[in-house]
Design a protein around this motif. Sequence first.
Motif, PDB file in Angstrom:
ATOM      1  N   ARG A  37       0.867  -1.179   0.000  1.00 21.83           N
ATOM      2  CA  ARG A  37       0.000   0.000   0.000  1.00 21.83           C
ATOM      3  C   ARG A  37       0.901   1.225   0.000  1.00 21.83           C
ATOM      4  O   ARG A  37       1.755   1.376   0.882  1.00 21.83           O
ATOM      5  N   GLY A  38       0.708   2.109  -0.970  1.00 16.02           N
ATOM      6  CA  GLY A  38       1.470   3.351  -1.000  1.00 16.02           C
ATOM      7  C   GLY A  38       0.506   4.515  -0.893  1.00 16.02           C
ATOM      8  O   GLY A  38       0.052   4.886   0.186  1.00 16.02           O
ATOM      9  N   CYS A  39       0.148   5.086  -2.045  1.00 23.72           N
ATOM     10  CA  CYS A  39      -0.722   6.275  -2.054  1.00 23.72           C
ATOM     11  C   CYS A  39      -2.184   5.936  -1.780  1.00 23.72           C
ATOM     12  O   CYS A  39      -2.920   6.767  -1.260  1.00 23.72           O
ATOM     13  N   GLU A  40      -2.609   4.750  -2.178  1.00 25.82           N
ATOM     14  CA  GLU A  40      -4.018   4.334  -2.119  1.00 25.82           C
ATOM     15  C   GLU A  40      -4.934   5.252  -2.909  1.00 25.82           C
ATOM     16  O   GLU A  40      -6.126   5.345  -2.641  1.00 25.82           O
ATOM     17  N   THR A  41      -4.358   5.968  -3.870  1.00 24.74           N
ATOM     18  CA  THR A  41      -5.180   6.825  -4.743  1.00 24.74           C
ATOM     19  C   THR A  41      -4.911   6.512  -6.221  1.00 24.74           C
ATOM     20  O   THR A  41      -5.273   7.303  -7.089  1.00 24.74           O
ATOM     21  N   GLY A  42      -4.252   5.417  -6.503  1.00 29.93           N
ATOM     22  CA  GLY A  42      -4.027   5.031  -7.898  1.00 29.93           C
ATOM     23  C   GLY A  42      -2.834   5.684  -8.559  1.00 29.93           C
ATOM     24  O   GLY A  42      -2.662   5.553  -9.772  1.00 29.93           O
ATOM     25  N   LYS A  43      -1.998   6.354  -7.778  1.00 30.23           N
ATOM     26  CA  LYS A  43      -0.910   7.118  -8.414  1.00 30.23           C
ATOM     27  C   LYS A  43       0.456   6.452  -8.350  1.00 30.23           C
ATOM     28  O   LYS A  43       1.344   6.788  -9.130  1.00 30.23           O
ATOM     29  N   CYS A  44       0.680   5.526  -7.425  1.00 32.09           N
ATOM     30  CA  CYS A  44       2.064   5.031  -7.230  1.00 32.09           C
ATOM     31  C   CYS A  44       2.312   3.646  -7.812  1.00 32.09           C
ATOM     32  O   CYS A  44       3.461   3.299  -8.102  1.00 32.09           O
ATOM     33  N   GLY A  45       1.294   2.834  -7.948  1.00 33.93           N
ATOM     34  CA  GLY A  45       1.458   1.502  -8.539  1.00 33.93           C
ATOM     35  C   GLY A  45       2.008   0.440  -7.599  1.00 33.93           C
ATOM     36  O   GLY A  45       2.192  -0.711  -8.008  1.00 33.93           O
ATOM     37  N   ALA A  46       2.275   0.778  -6.345  1.00 36.48           N
ATOM     38  CA  ALA A  46       2.857  -0.204  -5.418  1.00 36.48           C
ATOM     39  C   ALA A  46       1.936  -1.403  -5.202  1.00 36.48           C
ATOM     40  O   ALA A  46       2.397  -2.488  -4.856  1.00 36.48           O
ATOM     41  N   CYS A  47       0.651  -1.211  -5.409  1.00 35.70           N
ATOM     42  CA  CYS A  47      -0.344  -2.259  -5.132  1.00 35.70           C
ATOM     43  C   CYS A  47      -0.718  -3.071  -6.374  1.00 35.70           C
ATOM     44  O   CYS A  47      -1.688  -3.821  -6.342  1.00 35.70           O
ATOM     45  N   THR A  48       0.065  -2.930  -7.459  1.00 30.96           N
ATOM     46  CA  THR A  48      -0.309  -3.565  -8.729  1.00 30.96           C
ATOM     47  C   THR A  48      -0.277  -5.092  -8.649  1.00 30.96           C
ATOM     48  O   THR A  48       0.690  -5.678  -8.160  1.00 30.96           O
ATOM     49  N   VAL A  49      -1.346  -5.710  -9.114  1.00 28.78           N
ATOM     50  CA  VAL A  49      -1.432  -7.170  -9.241  1.00 28.78           C
ATOM     51  C   VAL A  49      -2.017  -7.459 -10.627  1.00 28.78           C
ATOM     52  O   VAL A  49      -2.452  -6.541 -11.331  1.00 28.78           O
ATOM     53  N   LEU A  50      -2.019  -8.722 -11.011  1.00 30.92           N
ATOM     54  CA  LEU A  50      -2.711  -9.100 -12.252  1.00 30.92           C
ATOM     55  C   LEU A  50      -4.126  -9.526 -11.900  1.00 30.92           C
ATOM     56  O   LEU A  50      -4.316 -10.374 -11.011  1.00 30.92           O
ATOM     57  N   VAL A  51      -5.102  -8.934 -12.557  1.00 33.70           N
ATOM     58  CA  VAL A  51      -6.496  -9.381 -12.435  1.00 33.70           C
ATOM     59  C   VAL A  51      -6.935  -9.819 -13.827  1.00 33.70           C
ATOM     60  O   VAL A  51      -6.923  -9.012 -14.767  1.00 33.70           O
ATOM     61  N   ASP A  52      -7.248 -11.101 -13.946  1.00 32.07           N
ATOM     62  CA  ASP A  52      -7.571 -11.682 -15.256  1.00 32.07           C
ATOM     63  C   ASP A  52      -6.521 -11.284 -16.296  1.00 32.07           C
ATOM     64  O   ASP A  52      -6.855 -10.901 -17.435  1.00 32.07           O
ATOM     65  N   GLY A  53      -5.277 -11.326 -15.867  1.00 34.44           N
ATOM     66  CA  GLY A  53      -4.143 -11.100 -16.776  1.00 34.44           C
ATOM     67  C   GLY A  53      -3.761  -9.661 -16.993  1.00 34.44           C
ATOM     68  O   GLY A  53      -2.751  -9.388 -17.649  1.00 34.44           O
ATOM     69  N   LYS A  54      -4.522  -8.728 -16.457  1.00 34.20           N
ATOM     70  CA  LYS A  54      -4.218  -7.312 -16.692  1.00 34.20           C
ATOM     71  C   LYS A  54      -3.622  -6.672 -15.442  1.00 34.20           C
ATOM     72  O   LYS A  54      -4.098  -6.918 -14.323  1.00 34.20           O
ATOM     73  N   ALA A  55      -2.595  -5.843 -15.632  1.00 32.46           N
ATOM     74  CA  ALA A  55      -2.018  -5.116 -14.503  1.00 32.46           C
ATOM     75  C   ALA A  55      -3.085  -4.193 -13.930  1.00 32.46           C
ATOM     76  O   ALA A  55      -3.679  -3.377 -14.649  1.00 32.46           O
ATOM     77  N   THR A  56      -3.329  -4.328 -12.628  1.00 35.52           N
ATOM     78  CA  THR A  56      -4.441  -3.628 -11.990  1.00 35.52           C
ATOM     79  C   THR A  56      -3.978  -3.047 -10.655  1.00 35.52           C
ATOM     80  O   THR A  56      -3.362  -3.764  -9.850  1.00 35.52           O
TER      81      THR A  56
END
Length: 168
Positions: A37-56
């Motif tokens: 968890r970084g910004c929790e506003t969609g700006k930092c990408g620290a929380c990125t995972v794949l959801v149905d193959g897409k970076a999310t």
Amino acid sequence: MKVPLTVNGTDEVVEARPMAPLSELLRDGLELKGTKRGCETGKCGACTVLVDGKATKSCQRLAGQAAESTVVTIEGLAKHAGDDDDLHPVQQGFIDNFGMQCGYCTPGMAMAAVALLEENPNPTRTEIQEGIKGNLCRCTGYTKIYDSILDAAAQVEDTTIETSASDD
Ligand code: FES
Ligand code: FES
């Protein structure tokens, strides 16, 4: 509420708060703390995972919206790469090229890089720069991160060549 989904190859039903983000379900519901968890506003990408193959960005996806989806986190990346116990080429690339310092951004970077390489296995440095621009790093200056992903792309290519050669 209960959210049924598949995480790192395992079917799960996870209890989550109605408005909880997917990052909370993963970290608190499944103890998968690799997703940061970084910004929790969609700006930092620290929380990125794949959801149905897409970076999310998992802070931007409600846990309930992930119902019935397939999620891959950094903990499942080696398995996502294949059945052997080898690391994913992106993980190996980051290790071999010193692509991290504090490492906080690294899981999100790696997941964004995996999605990028699955879409474009042979990216240019500029395409890598463009592909991971939603992921911020406060430490490295990005050069080593780009090197890591380029190296991973070369490893993916090598694997592909070996596979097609053995198919002949
Ligand atoms: S914590 Fe999700 S984008 Fe920053
Ligand atoms: S390595 Fe520290 S934030 Fe990227």
